[in-house]
Design a protein around this motif. Structure first.
Motif, PDB file in Angstrom:
ATOM      1  N   THR A   5      17.485   4.469  16.155  1.00  0.00           N
ATOM      2  CA  THR A   5      16.412   4.179  17.096  1.00  0.00           C
ATOM      3  C   THR A   5      15.310   3.437  16.373  1.00  0.00           C
ATOM      4  OG1 THR A   5      16.906   6.146  18.413  1.00  0.00           O
ATOM      5  CG2 THR A   5      14.723   5.198  18.670  1.00  0.00           C
ATOM      6  N   GLU A  38      14.255   1.163  21.107  1.00  0.00           N
ATOM      7  CA  GLU A  38      15.586   0.606  21.337  1.00  0.00           C
ATOM      8  C   GLU A  38      16.560   1.401  20.494  1.00  0.00           C
ATOM      9  OE1 GLU A  38      16.807  -3.759  21.962  1.00  0.00           O
ATOM     10  OE2 GLU A  38      17.041  -3.387  19.805  1.00  0.00           O
ATOM     11  N   THR A  39      17.576   1.945  21.146  1.00  0.00           N
ATOM     12  CA  THR A  39      18.589   2.737  20.464  1.00  0.00           C
ATOM     13  C   THR A  39      19.906   1.985  20.475  1.00  0.00           C
ATOM     14  OG1 THR A  39      17.504   4.773  21.155  1.00  0.00           O
ATOM     15  CG2 THR A  39      19.781   4.963  20.415  1.00  0.00           C
ATOM     16  N   LEU A  40      20.514   1.904  19.323  1.00  0.00           N
ATOM     17  CA  LEU A  40      21.824   1.281  19.185  1.00  0.00           C
ATOM     18  C   LEU A  40      22.820   2.404  18.933  1.00  0.00           C
ATOM     19  CD1 LEU A  40      23.483  -1.318  19.033  1.00  0.00           C
ATOM     20  CD2 LEU A  40      22.984  -1.396  16.598  1.00  0.00           C
ATOM     21  N   LYS A  45      23.050  -1.099  23.334  1.00  0.00           N
ATOM     22  CA  LYS A  45      21.603  -1.027  23.190  1.00  0.00           C
ATOM     23  C   LYS A  45      21.000  -0.431  24.449  1.00  0.00           C
ATOM     24  CE  LYS A  45      20.751  -4.946  20.152  1.00  0.00           C
ATOM     25  NZ  LYS A  45      20.036  -6.218  20.002  1.00  0.00           N
ATOM     26  N   GLN A  46      20.071   0.498  24.260  1.00  0.00           N
ATOM     27  CA  GLN A  46      19.328   1.075  25.366  1.00  0.00           C
ATOM     28  C   GLN A  46      17.855   1.097  24.993  1.00  0.00           C
ATOM     29  OE1 GLN A  46      20.965   4.979  26.094  1.00  0.00           O
ATOM     30  NE2 GLN A  46      22.493   4.153  27.494  1.00  0.00           N
ATOM     31  N   GLN A  47      17.017   0.780  25.970  1.00  0.00           N
ATOM     32  CA  GLN A  47      15.575   0.827  25.751  1.00  0.00           C
ATOM     33  C   GLN A  47      14.972   1.926  26.614  1.00  0.00           C
ATOM     34  OE1 GLN A  47      13.953  -3.123  26.343  1.00  0.00           O
ATOM     35  NE2 GLN A  47      14.637  -3.778  24.327  1.00  0.00           N
TER      36      GLN A  47
END
Length: 89
Positions: A5, A38-40, A45-47
């Protein structure tokens, strides 16, 4: 692959609190800021916008705490508290 993150942006959180469950009672902690993260995770990817508060000398994600309930405006939290006091009287 591990999950990572990153904080992309910090936003002010004036007048907002994190609400926690403390043995059945709700308590509030002032938020320091909101963080756009932002999480990978496995290439996805999710924000998210996440609340952050002070924990001693560190600033942590409030929603990581096991007893975290929600984020709320301080004025709303105080109004709920006053309503409970009125009911008890």
């Amino acid at each position: 692959m591990s999950k990572s993150t990153n904080i992309l942006q910090i936003l002010p959180a004036n007048g907002w609190v994190a609400v926690y469950d403390e043995s059945g009672e709700e308590s509030a902690a002032t938020l320091v800021c909101f963080a756009l993260t932002e999480t990978l995770d496995n290439g996805n990817k999710q924000q998210h916008v996440r609340p952050m508060c002070a924990d001693g000398k560190h600033i942590v994600f409030a929603d990581d705490a096991a007893n975290f309930l929600r984020v709320e405006e301080l004025a709303e939290f105080e109004d709920e508290d006053e309503e409970e006091d009125d009911v008890e009287a």
